[in-house]
Design an enzyme around this catalytic site. Structure first.
Site, PDB file in Angstrom:
ATOM      1  N   ARG A 173       0.819  -1.213   0.000  1.00  0.00           N
ATOM      2  CA  ARG A 173       0.000   0.000   0.000  1.00  0.00           C
ATOM      3  C   ARG A 173       0.851   1.261   0.000  1.00  0.00           C
ATOM      4  O   ARG A 173       0.732   2.123  -0.881  1.00  0.00           O
ATOM      5  CB  ARG A 173      -0.911  -0.020   1.229  1.00  0.00           C
ATOM      6  CG  ARG A 173      -1.532   1.330   1.599  1.00  0.00           C
ATOM      7  CD  ARG A 173      -1.990   1.292   3.052  1.00  0.00           C
ATOM      8  NE  ARG A 173      -2.567   2.545   3.500  1.00  0.00           N
ATOM      9  CZ  ARG A 173      -1.884   3.521   4.106  1.00  0.00           C
ATOM     10  NH1 ARG A 173      -0.579   3.408   4.277  1.00  0.00           N
ATOM     11  NH2 ARG A 173      -2.499   4.613   4.513  1.00  0.00           N
ATOM     12  N   GLU A 249     -16.209  17.283   5.108  1.00  0.00           N
ATOM     13  CA  GLU A 249     -17.532  17.848   4.845  1.00  0.00           C
ATOM     14  C   GLU A 249     -17.719  19.213   5.492  1.00  0.00           C
ATOM     15  O   GLU A 249     -18.668  19.936   5.151  1.00  0.00           O
ATOM     16  CB  GLU A 249     -18.619  16.902   5.375  1.00  0.00           C
ATOM     17  CG  GLU A 249     -18.716  15.575   4.653  1.00  0.00           C
ATOM     18  CD  GLU A 249     -17.764  14.518   5.173  1.00  0.00           C
ATOM     19  OE1 GLU A 249     -17.905  13.346   4.776  1.00  0.00           O
ATOM     20  OE2 GLU A 249     -16.861  14.851   5.983  1.00  0.00           O
ATOM     21  N   GLU A 263      -6.432   8.015   0.909  1.00  0.00           N
ATOM     22  CA  GLU A 263      -6.519   6.559   0.963  1.00  0.00           C
ATOM     23  C   GLU A 263      -7.882   6.246   1.572  1.00  0.00           C
ATOM     24  O   GLU A 263      -8.011   5.968   2.761  1.00  0.00           O
ATOM     25  CB  GLU A 263      -5.382   5.984   1.801  1.00  0.00           C
ATOM     26  CG  GLU A 263      -5.167   4.481   1.592  1.00  0.00           C
ATOM     27  CD  GLU A 263      -5.889   3.646   2.616  1.00  0.00           C
ATOM     28  OE1 GLU A 263      -7.135   3.568   2.540  1.00  0.00           O
ATOM     29  OE2 GLU A 263      -5.229   3.075   3.488  1.00  0.00           O
ATOM     30  N   GLU A 272     -16.600   1.477   5.498  1.00  0.00           N
ATOM     31  CA  GLU A 272     -16.326   2.697   6.263  1.00  0.00           C
ATOM     32  C   GLU A 272     -16.868   3.946   5.578  1.00  0.00           C
ATOM     33  O   GLU A 272     -16.857   5.025   6.151  1.00  0.00           O
ATOM     34  CB  GLU A 272     -14.830   2.874   6.562  1.00  0.00           C
ATOM     35  CG  GLU A 272     -14.270   1.751   7.423  1.00  0.00           C
ATOM     36  CD  GLU A 272     -12.786   1.887   7.687  1.00  0.00           C
ATOM     37  OE1 GLU A 272     -12.316   1.335   8.692  1.00  0.00           O
ATOM     38  OE2 GLU A 272     -12.089   2.543   6.882  1.00  0.00           O
TER      39      GLU A 272
END
Length: 540
Positions: A173, A249, A263, A272
């Site tokens: 990753r 947000e 990610e 999630e």
């Protein structure tokens, strides 16, 4: 008080044929006829108020920020509202309430729906400060759709260094992200970058290494403080990185971004629900035609056969077959326990030899997908079996594309590829289906988001007729299951190779010969016992 300078600053009124208030706290439905609906702003709160035409007393008050309007017919609609209250009643705790509207004409209904959406959009965008200096009970888009207890646990988890270390030590990753950024310096050089869900700040540091003009690292958990310390410990990069604690947000940035990096991938890509935050950040911060790292995600799916896994899951419920457990008969709960274990998707390292057909793919383009499209994902499945065997469910994995200008690069979690901390995921059906080589397997994978930051999975697989007469169509077998993506069975610690190397005399029917498993489905009991007797069938 007028809190907006737009069209919604003036009250807007509609005459209704009738109104019915449906409340869980009321023993009967409150009704009124010939009512007046008024959109207005009162002390910074955008509301819908319902009045009796013959009286000045207010009947119902609705906070548009937490309400939804549904059309039932050309002249009938239903408004679902959180915390709606009557002005004549004592204020109660927040609850859901339904309000049924009947309009006089279809055009009035259409105009009301248009006004409702316009006023609601204004209400959500305001985040108004009240005259007394206190903020209103405004809910951000994240808070409005995510359960508070789930969000608290989520941010607590990612606010701990040990979990960040687990991700950083996933060298597939982390190394792929590093390569994608450094190999595409041309995309980052002198550009403004926003790191969405920055965590430890490692991706922000990569972007700064690639020559970014400035990086805004947005992180909502307490990890933001650790990120600041890590970044300050790298002074040659820290002057070009600003850590902002808050949700994507909600936070405000001083400038637009040329690139978003994040990610946001969870188990099965979507767990999630951080992809939604990534998309919201795109709409809020990214300049037109800006780049996203990653830009595309793909979910891959293929049917699999794994007799060992199936028996392992089914055997867990054997505890509930005891008829004399300290004098107690546990069997009434056996069926629920059996289905409960199969409701857990399995997360482990999948041997690709277990796949019985080439994989199909579902593409999500992060640069164009709408947030609402991630609330429910429907995928039609169609495969051709490459071997005759029992199909125990659907195996899933994902990959994402960093579409850099110089070197496009994929990060994959495919079986057989270098292992990541995501592993692979399998949805196991409680009732396997039988297929022959060349037989068509169809079905549907449906994922519905819920407020615990995950998805409920509905899987159906069917084996179509094969051989003479197949052209006439028809379904031979069908099996369905419901799984909770938030509650997986983590199986990574178990050996993934031993089971596929056992000699003939140690096949699973010999290994569990003393275990008697009965399916809670009367029609499936004989089939399961038949599987046990023939479990020595080998995959090629």
């Amino acid at each position: 008080m007028e809190a907006s300078q737009g069209e919604t600053s003036k009250p807007l009124e509609f005459t209704l044929a009738s109104v019915s208030s449906l409340s869980p706290h009321a023993s009967a439905t409150a009704q009124s006829s010939q009512s007046l609906a008024r959109f207005c702003i009162d002390y910074g709160v955008t509301e819908l108020r319902i009045y009796r035409e013959s009286e000045s007393n207010e009947l119902i008050k609705v906070d548009l920020r937490t309400s939804e309007l549904f059309k039932l017919s050309p002249i009938e609609s239903l408004c679902m509202s959180e915390g709606s209250e009557s002005s004549k009643a004592v204020r109660q705790d927040s609850y859901s309430r339904g309000i049924f509207f009947r309009f006089r004409r279809e055009d009035e209904s259409a105009a009301f729906h248009f006004a409702f959406e316009r006023w609601k959009k204004e209400a959500v965008a305001q985040g108004i400060q009240l005259p007394n200096g206190k903020f209103s009970s405004y809910k951000s888009k994240f808070d409005a759709k995510i359960e508070a207890s789930s969000a608290k646990m989520y941010f607590h988890y990612y606010g701990q260094l040990l979990h960040q270390q687990n991700m950083l030590q996933d060298y597939v990753r982390t190394g792929t992200y590093y390569a994608a950024v450094i190999e595409n310096r041309v995309d980052f050089l002198d550009r403004v970058v926003v790191d969405v869900g920055a965590g430890s700040g490692i991706l922000s540091l990569f972007a700064a290494q690639a020559g970014a003009k400035h990086v805004y690292a947005v992180e909502a958990s307490e990890m933001a403080e650790y990120a600041r310390r890590l970044i300050e410990g790298n002074p040659y990069l820290s002057q070009r990185i600003t850590v902002i604690k808050g949700k994507a947000e909600e936070v405000e940035l001083p400038e637009k971004a040329d690139i978003l990096i994040s990610e946001p991938m969870g188990t099965l890509l979507v767990n999630e629900r951080m992809l939604e935050s990534y998309v919201i950040a795109r709409d809020r911060f990214l300049v037109p035609n800006g780049k996203m790292f990653p830009a595309v995600g793909r979910i891959h799916m293929a049917p699999f056969s794994d007799e060992y896994l199936y028996i392992e899951i089914a055997s867990k419920a054997l505890f509930w077959q005891q008829q004399n457990y300290f004098g107690v008969d546990l069997t009434p709960l056996y069926g629920s326990a059996f289905h409960g274990y199969f409701s857990q998707p399995v997360v482990d390292a999948l041997d690709p030899r277990l796949l019985v057909a080439p994989a199909a793919s579902h593409v999500i383009d992060f640069t164009s997908v709408k947030e609402e499209q991630l609330y429910e994902i429907n995928i039609q499945l169609q495969f051709t079996a490459s071997v005759g065997t029992r199909v125990h469910g659907l195996a899933c994995w994902f990959d994402v594309l960093f579409n850099g200008s110089s070197v496009p690069r994929w990060l994959t979690t495919a079986p057989g590829a270098p292992t990541t901390h995501w592993y692979q995921l399998r949805c196991v059906l409680s009732q396997p289906i039988y297929v022959m080589a060349g037989q068509e397997i169809t079905g549907r994978l449906q994922m519905i988001a819920h407020n615990a930051q995950s998805y409920t999975i509905y899987l159906t697989l069917s084996a179509k007729m094969w051989g003479p007469g197949a052209e006439q169509g028809g379904i031979l077998q069908t099996s369905s299951g419901k799984m909770e993506l938030k509650e997986p069975y983590y199986r990574m610690s178990q050996s993934q190779t031993q089971a596929y190397a056992l000699p003939q005399y140690q096949q699973p029917n010999q290994l569990i010969q003393d275990i008697q498993i009965e399916s809670p489905d009367p029609d499936g009991s004989k089939l399961f016992q038949q599987q046990m007797q023939t479990a020595d069938t080998q995959l090629p």
